[in-house]
Design a protein around this motif. Sequence first.
Motif, mmCIF file in Angstrom:
data_model
loop_
_atom_site.group_PDB
_atom_site.id
_atom_site.type_symbol
_atom_site.label_atom_id
_atom_site.label_comp_id
_atom_site.label_asym_id
_atom_site.label_seq_id
_atom_site.Cartn_x
_atom_site.Cartn_y
_atom_site.Cartn_z
ATOM 1 N N GLU A 106 0.853 -1.189 0.000
ATOM 2 C CA GLU A 106 0.000 0.000 0.000
ATOM 3 C C GLU A 106 0.886 1.235 0.000
ATOM 4 O O GLU A 106 1.771 1.368 0.843
ATOM 5 C CB GLU A 106 -0.911 0.007 1.224
ATOM 6 N N ILE A 107 0.660 2.123 -0.964
ATOM 7 C CA ILE A 107 1.446 3.353 -1.061
ATOM 8 C C ILE A 107 0.530 4.565 -1.122
ATOM 9 O O ILE A 107 -0.642 4.449 -1.483
ATOM 10 C CB ILE A 107 2.388 3.356 -2.289
ATOM 11 N N GLU A 108 1.085 5.704 -0.728
ATOM 12 C CA GLU A 108 0.420 6.993 -0.908
ATOM 13 C C GLU A 108 1.287 7.837 -1.810
ATOM 14 O O GLU A 108 2.486 7.966 -1.580
ATOM 15 C CB GLU A 108 0.251 7.716 0.436
ATOM 16 N N MET A 109 0.671 8.381 -2.829
ATOM 17 C CA MET A 109 1.352 9.314 -3.726
ATOM 18 C C MET A 109 0.750 10.691 -3.473
ATOM 19 O O MET A 109 -0.418 10.921 -3.787
ATOM 20 C CB MET A 109 1.154 8.909 -5.181
ATOM 21 N N ALA A 110 1.539 11.572 -2.868
ATOM 22 C CA ALA A 110 1.082 12.926 -2.559
ATOM 23 C C ALA A 110 1.630 13.877 -3.616
ATOM 24 O O ALA A 110 2.840 14.067 -3.719
ATOM 25 C CB ALA A 110 1.544 13.340 -1.168
ATOM 26 N N PHE A 111 0.735 14.434 -4.412
ATOM 27 C CA PHE A 111 1.107 15.399 -5.448
ATOM 28 C C PHE A 111 0.956 16.792 -4.850
ATOM 29 O O PHE A 111 -0.155 17.201 -4.499
ATOM 30 C CB PHE A 111 0.229 15.222 -6.683
ATOM 31 N N GLU A 112 2.077 17.486 -4.721
ATOM 32 C CA GLU A 112 2.091 18.793 -4.062
ATOM 33 C C GLU A 112 2.296 19.902 -5.090
ATOM 34 O O GLU A 112 2.890 19.678 -6.136
ATOM 35 C CB GLU A 112 3.208 18.818 -3.016
ATOM 36 N N GLY A 113 1.815 21.085 -4.750
ATOM 37 C CA GLY A 113 1.937 22.226 -5.660
ATOM 38 C C GLY A 113 1.086 22.030 -6.903
ATOM 39 O O GLY A 113 1.540 22.278 -8.013
ATOM 40 N N VAL A 114 -0.148 21.595 -6.708
ATOM 41 C CA VAL A 114 -1.042 21.328 -7.841
ATOM 42 C C VAL A 114 -1.456 22.650 -8.489
ATOM 43 O O VAL A 114 -1.924 23.564 -7.824
ATOM 44 C CB VAL A 114 -2.284 20.525 -7.398
ATOM 45 N N HIS A 115 -1.273 22.739 -9.816
ATOM 46 C CA HIS A 115 -1.637 23.932 -10.586
ATOM 47 C C HIS A 115 -2.892 23.704 -11.425
ATOM 48 O O HIS A 115 -3.559 24.658 -11.796
ATOM 49 C CB HIS A 115 -0.497 24.325 -11.533
ATOM 50 N N TYR A 116 -3.165 22.463 -11.763
ATOM 51 C CA TYR A 116 -4.272 22.157 -12.674
ATOM 52 C C TYR A 116 -4.775 20.750 -12.364
ATOM 53 O O TYR A 116 -3.984 19.841 -12.132
ATOM 54 C CB TYR A 116 -3.766 22.224 -14.116
ATOM 55 N N LEU A 117 -6.100 20.593 -12.332
ATOM 56 C CA LEU A 117 -6.719 19.283 -12.129
ATOM 57 C C LEU A 117 -7.966 19.185 -12.981
ATOM 58 O O LEU A 117 -8.820 20.070 -12.940
ATOM 59 C CB LEU A 117 -7.095 19.072 -10.655
ATOM 60 N N LYS A 118 -8.039 18.130 -13.759
ATOM 61 C CA LYS A 118 -9.243 17.807 -14.520
ATOM 62 C C LYS A 118 -9.558 16.360 -14.191
ATOM 63 O O LYS A 118 -8.714 15.483 -14.356
ATOM 64 C CB LYS A 118 -9.018 17.968 -16.022
ATOM 65 N N MET A 119 -10.767 16.113 -13.690
ATOM 66 C CA MET A 119 -11.108 14.774 -13.225
ATOM 67 C C MET A 119 -12.498 14.375 -13.697
ATOM 68 O O MET A 119 -13.420 15.186 -13.685
ATOM 69 C CB MET A 119 -11.060 14.752 -11.690
ATOM 70 N N LEU A 120 -12.618 13.134 -14.136
ATOM 71 C CA LEU A 120 -13.901 12.558 -14.529
ATOM 72 C C LEU A 120 -14.153 11.329 -13.673
ATOM 73 O O LEU A 120 -13.267 10.480 -13.508
ATOM 74 C CB LEU A 120 -13.883 12.151 -16.008
ATOM 75 N N ASN A 121 -15.357 11.231 -13.131
ATOM 76 C CA ASN A 121 -15.732 10.092 -12.295
ATOM 77 C C ASN A 121 -16.832 9.288 -12.965
ATOM 78 O O ASN A 121 -17.720 9.849 -13.598
ATOM 79 C CB ASN A 121 -16.255 10.559 -10.935
ATOM 80 N N SER A 122 -16.793 7.989 -12.761
ATOM 81 C CA SER A 122 -17.853 7.122 -13.246
ATOM 82 C C SER A 122 -19.065 7.236 -12.326
ATOM 83 O O SER A 122 -18.914 7.338 -11.109
ATOM 84 C CB SER A 122 -17.356 5.671 -13.263
ATOM 85 N N PRO A 123 -20.278 7.190 -12.881
ATOM 86 C CA PRO A 123 -21.470 7.181 -12.014
ATOM 87 C C PRO A 123 -21.523 5.938 -11.132
ATOM 88 O O PRO A 123 -22.204 5.923 -10.119
ATOM 89 C CB PRO A 123 -22.642 7.210 -12.992
ATOM 90 N N ASN A 124 -20.792 4.877 -11.491
ATOM 91 C CA ASN A 124 -20.766 3.655 -10.689
ATOM 92 C C ASN A 124 -19.928 3.792 -9.421
ATOM 93 O O ASN A 124 -19.935 2.907 -8.575
ATOM 94 C CB ASN A 124 -20.206 2.489 -11.522
#
Length: 132
Positions: free
Chosen positions: A52-70
């Motif tokens: 199990e890992i955590e990836m922490a993305f820091e200094g985020v400038h842009y985010l575009k995200m699409l989620n499934s209705p499921n």
Amino acid sequence: MDLEWYLFEHSYLLDIQIMPINNKLILRLDAKMTYDHPRAGERNDSGKGFVEIEMAFEGVHYLKMLNSPNLINNPNEDIGSIESLCVEDFHCHLSHVKVEKPSTNTSLKWLTFVSEMISLELVFERVVIGEK
């Protein structure tokens, strides 16, 4: 931690946290280890070479995200298998992404992430990977 230590195409998304005030996004993954991983020879609880890992993305400038209705009705413990996870240098000539260069000499990175339930594009300054 090194991105080359994991086979993301054989891994699972467990959780995602978005912290807009801190300009941070965290992916929690059940990641398949490669043979290059320092703990690859150890037998873990699952016995299948996952960690199990955590990836922490820091200094985020842009985010575009699409989620499934499921996503809401998902009965599984994970949020779906990962189809691709790719980190590369951000090229400012991408026409659909407009970000300002940071005031420091930090180079920006580009993440494309696709899983069964979530897809995202992200421009960020640094990533910190930690194992549980």
